[in-house]
Design an enzyme around this catalytic site. Structure first.
Site, PDB file in Angstrom:
ATOM      1  CG  PHE A  62      39.165 -63.417 -13.882  1.00 25.98           C
ATOM      2  CD1 PHE A  62      39.264 -62.140 -14.430  1.00 25.98           C
ATOM      3  CD2 PHE A  62      37.928 -63.854 -13.430  1.00 25.98           C
ATOM      4  CE1 PHE A  62      38.143 -61.325 -14.538  1.00 25.98           C
ATOM      5  CE2 PHE A  62      36.800 -63.038 -13.533  1.00 25.98           C
ATOM      6  CZ  PHE A  62      36.904 -61.781 -14.081  1.00 25.98           C
ATOM      7  CD  GLN A  63      36.208 -61.505 -10.419  1.00 26.34           C
ATOM      8  OE1 GLN A  63      35.719 -62.505  -9.919  1.00 26.34           O
ATOM      9  NE2 GLN A  63      35.486 -60.446 -10.755  1.00 26.34           N
ATOM     10  CD  GLU A 119      31.361 -56.448  -3.897  1.00 31.58           C
ATOM     11  OE1 GLU A 119      31.432 -55.245  -4.246  1.00 31.58           O
ATOM     12  OE2 GLU A 119      31.343 -57.395  -4.714  1.00 31.58           O
ATOM     13  CE  LYS A 133      34.305 -71.770  -8.390  1.00 32.59           C
ATOM     14  NZ  LYS A 133      34.127 -71.168  -9.728  1.00 32.59           N
ATOM     15  CG  MET A 189      33.472 -31.263   9.182  1.00 28.57           C
ATOM     16  SD  MET A 189      32.921 -30.109  10.454  1.00 28.57           S
ATOM     17  CE  MET A 189      32.020 -31.197  11.559  1.00 28.57           C
TER      18      MET A 189
END
Lengths: 572, 179
Positions: free
Chosen positions: A111-112, A49, A161, A473
Site C-alpha cells: 500500500f502506497q 505536496e 518506515k 500565452m
C-alpha cells in the site's frame, strides 16, 4: 547517543540550520512526524505536496539556503515530482525527504509503495533509498552538501518506515560527507585568464549575457565592477533579472524570446559574448543556426557539461563565476566602448514610443499597466513571485528589479501553479519583505488551494491575479501560429473575490487603471493577505516576440500606439 | 561513429541505472554495455559504446562525470586502445560434420568449451568483426545459439600516474577538444 531514525532526521535538519520545512504527513512518514513535535522546527502544512515542493523552492530562491520538503510514500512522493523537476531545471538547492514502506515490503506493491528513487532519478541531482537507521545521517548530510555544492539542485532521501523506527547510535561527526568533494574544479589557469583578456582586448562590440549563475555565485559586485571597468553592456536572461540592477546604466534589460528587440539586435551584432552563469537556452538564442554569428564566446559556468552544449565557445571556463572574476578583475585594464554603446542607443530607436506606458488612459486596463503600477507603488522593492505565461513576461518587462532574489519565477520548466506556493516559501525566508504573487487566471487555479495554507500560517502576501479569461500565452501562440483557432484556451474562473472571502482573505476586483492603483494601495496598507482580481484586456499580446525557431533578430515588435488596440495579427 | 567510454563508478545498487538513464535522457544510444568489478574493490568499470560524433561523446562524458557515483570517465576513442568482445556459440555438430565445425573454430582460434552428443559450444574473443565472421562461417552447419558480450576496452600505453577526475577546464572548449 541512541536515537530513533526519525529523531536522527530532525537532529540532522536542526544541525544543518533548518528552521522551517514544508510538508504533508502520511503513513510511511508518521514516525518522523511524531518526532517533529520534540524539535524546534516549524512545519508548514500544505494542501498538496506539489505546493510543498514549490514552497521549499521559493524559500531557497529568496534566501539562498536549502529548502526542505517532506512527504509520505507513494502519492505523497509522486506529487513532488513537478516541484523537483522545477528546482532541477533552475538549479535550486532543495532536500526532499520522503517516507517509504517498510524495507521488508519493498518490491511487493505494498500500500502506497512507489519506486520513488526510480521515478525521481532524472529530476534530482542525486537520490537515496535508506533502509536502515544507521544510513540516515550520512545520507542526509551528503544530501545537504550535494544540494549546495557546485551547480545547486534538488536531492531526495527516501527513508523506509522501519529505518525511522529503529534506535541506533547517532554519530553526526562520523557522517561527514566527502564524496561530493571528488568533484573539485581545476584551478583557473593563467592561460585561460590571458586568453579571456586577449579576446576582450580584440573586441570592439562586447556584451555580457548575465544569467542566474551571478545570483547563485554571489558575483553581483564583481560583475558590475567588471562591466564598469571594461564599459561592457549587459543583457540578462529571465533568471538573471535582478542579478544586476535593472537601473544600472550598462544593463540593457532582458534578452530572448520576449526581450527588447534592440537588446537582441545588440547580441546579434556583438563581436564578443561573455556568458556569465547562463546556458544558452533555446528561449534566449532563437535558432542556433543564425545566433550571434559575429561573436566569439567566453562561457563561464560552474557546470562543465554546459560548456559547448548548445553553442560552440572560444573559451569555456568551468569555474565559480565570482572566483573567476576575482582573478580576472585585477588583470584587466579600463576600456572604452563609447561607439558601441552609442550604437546600441541608436538601435533602441522608437522603442520608447512603442512602450505601453506612454499610452493615454482610455479607461481600459492592460496587464502591463498593472505591472508598471505595482513597480511604481512598491518602488521596485517587493519580492515578486510570478506564475508562468503572459503575465510572467510582462512582469519581466515592466517590473524593474534592482536587487538579487527579488524576482522568483519558474524559468526552465515553466511550471504553471508555481507562484502562490513559491511566494509562501519566499515569505517564510524573508518575512520582512513585501511579497507579491503575480499569476494568471489559469495558473492560479492550479494551486489556489494553498490560499488556506497562507491563512493558516498567518502570512501577509498580496496576490495579483491577471485575469484575461484565457490561457493567455497559449492563446497568443494560437493567434500567431494556428490561425486564431482557440482550442481549449478560453477559461472560466470563479469569482476570485468571493473565493478569497471564503478563505478569509480580503479581495477586490478592478477593471480600470485608476481602480488598479487604488487596489494596490489598499492591498499594501491592509495587514492581512489581499487578493486583487485585475480584469485586463482579454486578447492582449506579449511583444516583442521571437517566434519559436526563428532568428533572434526576427522579432515581431510592439505595435505603434495608434494600432495597439488591434491584435497582434494585424501588426506583424 | 561508435565511441568507447569507460566509466569507473562506485559499486553500489542503482549505479548502472543512473548511468544508463542519463545516457538515454540525453538522447544517446548505447550500442553495448559491459559491467564488472574494477581493479580497486568497491568500484565497477563500465565500458559503453555510444553512437555519436566526437563532441557528443565528450558531452556524454561530461554529463556522466556529474553523477555522484561516477569517479572518472575516459573517452577511449581519443587515443589508441584495445577493444575485445567475447562470444559463446552453440553449433550443431553431429559426427558427420563435427570435424569441419572444429576446423572452422580452429581457424578463428575459438576454444571448444562443451561437447554434447550432437552439438559443441565454442568460445571466441576478438574484434566485433571477427566474431561476426565466425558466426557466419558456422551458420551453414547450424548455429543453434549465439551469446555475445559488449565491448571491453582499455587504453594502450602507460597508465598516467595521476588520473585527473576532471579534464583541465580549458579542454572543454570545443576548439581545444578537437586538437
Amino acid at each position: 547517543m541512541q536515537l530513533t531514525g526519525a529523531q536522527i532526521i530532525w537532529e540532522c535538519l536542526v544541525r544543518e540550520g533548518v528552521d522551517t520545512v514544508f510538508g504533508y504527513p502520511g503513513g510511511a512518514i508518521l514516525p518522523a512526524y511524531d518526532a517533529l513535535l520534540d524539535y524546534p522546527v516549524h512545519h508548514v502544512l500544505v494542501r498538496h505536496e506539489q505546493g510543498a515542493a514549490h514552497m521549499a523552492d521559493g524559500y531557497a530562491r529568496a534566501s539562498g539556503r536549502v529548502g526542505v520538503v517532506i512527504a509520505t510514500s507513494g502519492p505523497g512522493a509522486t506529487n513532488l515530482v513537478t516541484g523537483l523537476a522545477n528546482a532541477m531545471m533552475d538549479s535550486i538547492p532543495m532536500v526532499a525527504i520522503t517516507g517509504q514502506v517498510g524495507s521488508r515490503l519493498l518490491g511487493t506493491d505494498a500500500f502506497q509503495e512507489v519506486d520513488v528513487t526510480g521515478v525521481t532519478l532524472p529530476v534530482t541531482k542525486h537520490n537515496y533509498l535508506v533502509t536502515c537507521a544507521e544510513d540516515i545521517a550520512p545520507a542526509l548530510r551528503e544530501a545537504f552538501a550535494l544540494a549546495k555544492h557546485g551547480r545547486p539542485g534538488p536531492v531526495l532521501v527516501d527513508i523506509t518506515k522501519d529505518a525511522q523506527q529503529t534506535k541506533v547510535e547517532f554519530d553526526w561527526d562520523g557522517a561527514e560527507p566527502t564524496r561530493h568533494l571528488r568533484r573539485g574544479h581545476p584551478p583557473i589557469g593563467e592561460s585561460q585568464l590571458a586568453r579571456a583578456l586577449e579576446l576582450l582586448h580584440e573586441s570592439k562590440r562586447p556584451l555580457i549575457l548575465a544569467g542566474h549563475g551571478i545570483e547563485l555565485s554571489g558575483a553581483k559586485a564583481r560583475v558590475l565592477a567588471f562591466a564598469e571597468q571594461m564599459q561592457i553592456p549587459m543583457a540578462t536572461t529571465l533568471l538573471g533579472i535582478g542579478a544586476v540592477p535593472a537601473r544600472h546604466p550598462l544593463n540593457l534589460g532582458m534578452m530572448g524570446m520576449h526581450g527588447e528587440a534592440w537588446v537582441n539586435q545588440a547580441i546579434q551584432e556583438a563581436d564578443l559574448l561573455l556568458a556569465f552563469g547562463m546556458r544558452f537556452d533555446d528561449r534566449v538564442t532563437g535558432t542556433l543556426a543564425t545566433y550571434a554569428q559575429h561573436a566569439k564566446k567566453i562561457h563561464v559556468d560552474i557546470d562543465p557539461a554546459e560548456l559547448g552544449k548548445n553553442v560552440p565557445v572560444e573559451l569555456g571556463v568551468a569555474a565559480d563565476l565570482n572566483t573567476f572574476l576575482g582573478a580576472l578583475l585585477p588583470r584587466g585594464e579600463a576600456q572604452n566602448h563609447g561607439q558601441w554603446l552609442e550604437h546600441i542607443r541608436e538601435l533602441k530607436g522608437d522603442a520608447a514610443v512603442r512602450d505601453i506606458q506612454t499610452l493615454p488612459d482610455e479607461g481600459r486596463l492592460f496587464a502591463a499597466h498593472v505591472i508598471h503600477e505595482l513597480w511604481r507603488l512598491t518602488e521596485g522593492g517587493a519580492i515578486v513571485v510570478t506564475d508562468v505565461g503572459q503575465h510572467q513576461m510582462w512582469e519581466a518587462q515592466y517590473y524593474h528589479h534592482d536587487e538579487p532574489r527579488s524576482l522568483i519565477t519558474s524559468g526552465g520548466l515553466g511550471t504553471m501553479g508555481f507562484a502562490l506556493p513559491a511566494a509562501i516559501g519566499a515569505k517564510f525566508a524573508r518575512p520582512g519583505k513585501e511579497v507579491w504573487v503575480v499569476a494568471g487566471d489559469g495558473g492560479f487555479q492550479m494551486t489556489m488551494a494553498e490560499l488556506m495554507t497562507l491563512v493558516q500560517e498567518g502570512l501577509k502576501v498580496n496576490i495579483a491575479v491577471i485575469n484575461n479569461g484565457y490561457l493567455g500565452m497559449v492563446r497568443q501562440w494560437q493567434e500567431f501560429f494556428y490561425e486564431r483557432r482557440y482550442s481549449a484556451t478560453p477559461l472560466l474562473s470563479p469569482d476570485f473575490v468571493k473565493l478569497a472571502a471564503a478563505f478569509g482573505i480580503e479581495g477586490r476586483s478592478v477593471s480600470t487603471r485608476a481602480e488598479a492603483v487604488e487596489a494596490i494601495q489598499a492591498a499594501r496598507s491592509s495587514t492581512g493577505p489581499f487578493l486583487i482580481d485585475f480584469r485586463v484586456e482579454q486578447e492582449d499580446t506579449v511583444f516583442p516576440m521571437v517566434p519559436a525557431g526563428a532568428a533572434l533578430d526576427a522579432m515581431i515588435r510592439r505595435p505603434m500606439p495608434s494600432v495597439l488596440a488591434e491584435t497582434g495579427a494585424d501588426v506583424s | 561513429m561508435p565511441h568507447f567510454l569507460v566509466a569507473t563508478t562506485d559499486d553500489e545498487p542503482g549505479v548502472l541505472n543512473r548511468v544508463t538513464s542519463l545516457v538515454r535522457r540525453r538522447a544517446f544510444n548505447i550500442h553495448s554495455l559491459t559491467v564488472g568489478p574494477a581493479e580497486t574493490s568497491g568500484t565497477s568499470r563500465m565500458t559503453m559504446v555510444v553512437e555519436s560524433d566526437e563532441a557528443g561523446a565528450l558531452r556524454v562524458a561530461s554529463h556522466l562525470e556529474k553523477l555522484l557515483n561516477v569517479l572518472k570517465v575516459e573517452v577511449l576513442s581519443e587515443r589508441p586502445s584495445v577493444v575485445r568482445y567475447l562470444a559463446l556459440l552453440r553449433v550443431s555438430a553431429p559426427v558427420a560434420t563435427r570435424g569441419q565445425v572444429l576446423l572452422v573454430g580452429n581457424a578463428f582460434r575459438a576454444q571448444v568449451v562443451d561437447v554434447a552428443e550432437d552439438s559443441v559450444v565454442l568460445e571466441c574473443s576478438g574484434s566485433a568483426e571477427k566474431i561476426a565472421a565466425l558466426a557466419e562461417a558456422l551458420r551453414p552447419y547450424g548455429l543453434l545459439e549465439l551469446s555475445r558480450t559488449g565491448a571491453l576496452a582499455m587504453a594502450r600505453g602507460t597508465l598516467p600516474s595521476v588520473v585527473p577526475l576532471r579534464r583541465a577546464a580549458t579542454e572543454f572548449s570545443p576548439l581545444a577538444m578537437s586538437v
